[in-house]
Design an enzyme around this catalytic site. Structure first.
Site, PDB file in Angstrom:
ATOM      1  N   TYR A   1       0.863  -1.190   0.000  1.00  0.00           N
ATOM      2  CA  TYR A   1       0.000   0.000   0.000  1.00  0.00           C
ATOM      3  C   TYR A   1       0.891   1.229   0.000  1.00  0.00           C
ATOM      4  CZ  TYR A   1      -3.041   3.705   1.741  1.00  0.00           C
ATOM      5  OH  TYR A   1      -3.724   4.887   1.879  1.00  0.00           O
TER       6      TYR A   1
ATOM      7  N   GLU B   1      -4.046   7.385  -3.373  1.00  0.00           N
ATOM      8  CA  GLU B   1      -3.962   6.061  -2.765  1.00  0.00           C
ATOM      9  C   GLU B   1      -3.680   5.035  -3.835  1.00  0.00           C
ATOM     10  OE1 GLU B   1      -7.506   4.955  -0.610  1.00  0.00           O
ATOM     11  OE2 GLU B   1      -6.275   4.681   1.168  1.00  0.00           O
TER      12      GLU B   1
END
Ligand code: GDP
Ligand code: MN
Length: 389
Positions: A109, A197
């Site tokens: 991530y 993101e």
């Protein structure tokens, strides 16, 4: 403003943030043509909506043949996709992204977000990619590495090393990762983003990094200097009432309660919502009519608030500073002629010319307009009216 994954990836590519090759499609035929053009023997068919969690909702499918591309495109296009971010009503899928399949060894991530307390962008990375990062943050926060980047210094090698070491990357991958993170920071700063993101950021078996997903949000106030990004706006993804309010200079945000609010000034609007909660009610919306409230904007405000069938009363809470209360009172009368106001309206006007305003409302003697003496009294009356008391 938010954009779609395929648009975020177009921006990433411009900054040399590696992304798989892909093309957006608006029809099944186009999806098939895109897959043929991309070549290879494995494709990903991805619903393009402004919400995450598409994979779990059935909006991301791996196709192993052109026939499967066709099948998944048929299934996904036009479906109402429900994810944990769309709410139970879901979102209609009007476009899909066809992408070459990635060779996934590991899912990480990586995100960049403004930390308002630190007054700096913060880069976050985690080895726990692919799953809900909110869950990781709650249950195992130690698995998220964060670095704040002072914008006057910019992204430096030490920022990158802190992230890379935190992820426990092997030596030979550190340089590649730092290059990736540096490019992403550029994307964030150059475009006045408020959020980026990448979940997952994929590590391939060759040890390369690719953005498999991409979400971007932008600072609305900075869109004026980014016409190319403004052009990416997808109005079908935005709330129509909020958009219309914007055209009339009203800031409107729909909420889940039943007490409609019409207030001037964002601070007073927040205070009004808090007071409604405090006396046991729930606000149906945030609405700031702005400093230049007129009969027309007040009428528009009523109209937009009343479009929400949950609204059972409306609390008008206006402080007359620059705007005079008598004008607002006339605006309310005018508005009740323009719009059929079907619920009790509790009015608290204070400040410049408040006594004149009270006189105007009293003389007009409209059945469902109830005067309030102050904020607390108004909130109590509005909540009671919403409960039918
Ligand atoms: P989200 O569910 O809305 O966050 O959509 P994502 O773009 O993150 O896709 C969901 C999941 O699909 C990812 O976490 C991956 O596991 C998987 N996925 C996406 N693209 C590929 C791909 O090219 N190959 C493979 N094998 N899986 C993929
Ligand atoms: Mn994702």
């Amino acid at each position: 403003m938010n954009i779609h994954e395929y648009q975020a990836k177009q921006i990433f590519a411009k900054y040399n943030v590696p992304v798989p090759k892909g093309k957006v499609a608006f029809s099944v035929d186009e999806a098939v043509a895109n897959a043929k053009e991309l070549g290879g023997n494995i494709w990903v068919v991805k619903a393009q909506i402004h919400a995450g969690g598409r994979g779990l909702g059935g909006g991301v499918k791996l196709a192993k043949s052109i026939d499967e591309v066709k099948q998944f495109a048929t299934e996904i296009l036009g479906m109402t996709l429900v994810t944990h971010q769309t709410g139970p009503e879901g979102k209609l899928v009007q476009k899909i992204y066809i992408e070459e399949g990635a060779d996934i060894a590991d899912e990480l991530y990586l995100g960049v977000v403004l930390d308002r307390a630190k007054e700096m962008p913060v880069i976050m990375a985690s080895t726990e990619g692919g799953m809900e990062i909110e869950k990781v943050a709650n249950e195992t926060p130690e698995k998220i590495v964060k670095v704040a980047v002072d914008p006057s210094i910019g992204f430096q090698g030490f920022h990158g090393r802190k992230l890379a070491f935190g992820l426990g990357l092997p030596k030979e991958q550190i340089g590649k990762f730092i290059k990736f993170a540096a490019a992403l920071y550029r994307v964030y700063m150059d475009n006045d983003a408020s959020l980026i993101e990448i979940n997952p950021l994929v590590k391939t078996s060759a040890g390369d990094f690719i953005a498999i997903d991409g979400k971007m949000g932008f600072d609305d106030s900075a869109l004026g200097r980014h016409p190319d990004i403004e052009a990416m706006r997808d109005v079908s993804e935005e709330d129509p009432a909020e958009m219309e309010a914007g055209k009339y200079g009203l800031s409107y945000v729909k909420l889940d309660g039943n007490v409609g609010c019409m207030v001037n000034g964002a601070g007073l609007a927040m205070g009004t919502m808090d007071t409604i909660n405090y006396v046991g009610g729930t606000p149906a919306n945030f609405l700031d009519v702005g400093g230049a409230a007129s009969a027309k904007t007040v009428a528009k405000g009523f109209e937009i608030i009343l479009r929400d069938p949950n609204v059972k009363s409306i609390f008008v809470n206006i402080f007359g500073g620059i705007v005079r209360c008598d004008r607002i009172a006339n605006g309310i009368l005018e508005a009740t002629k323009l719009v059929n106001v079907s619920v009790p309206v509790i009015v608290r006007l204070d400040g410049t010319n408040a006594p004149e305003a009270a006189e105007i409302l009293k003389n007009a003697n409209i059945g469902n307009v109830i005067a309030a003496t102050d904020l607390g009294d108004g909130a109590k009356k509005a909540v009671a009216a919403a409960k039918g008391e």
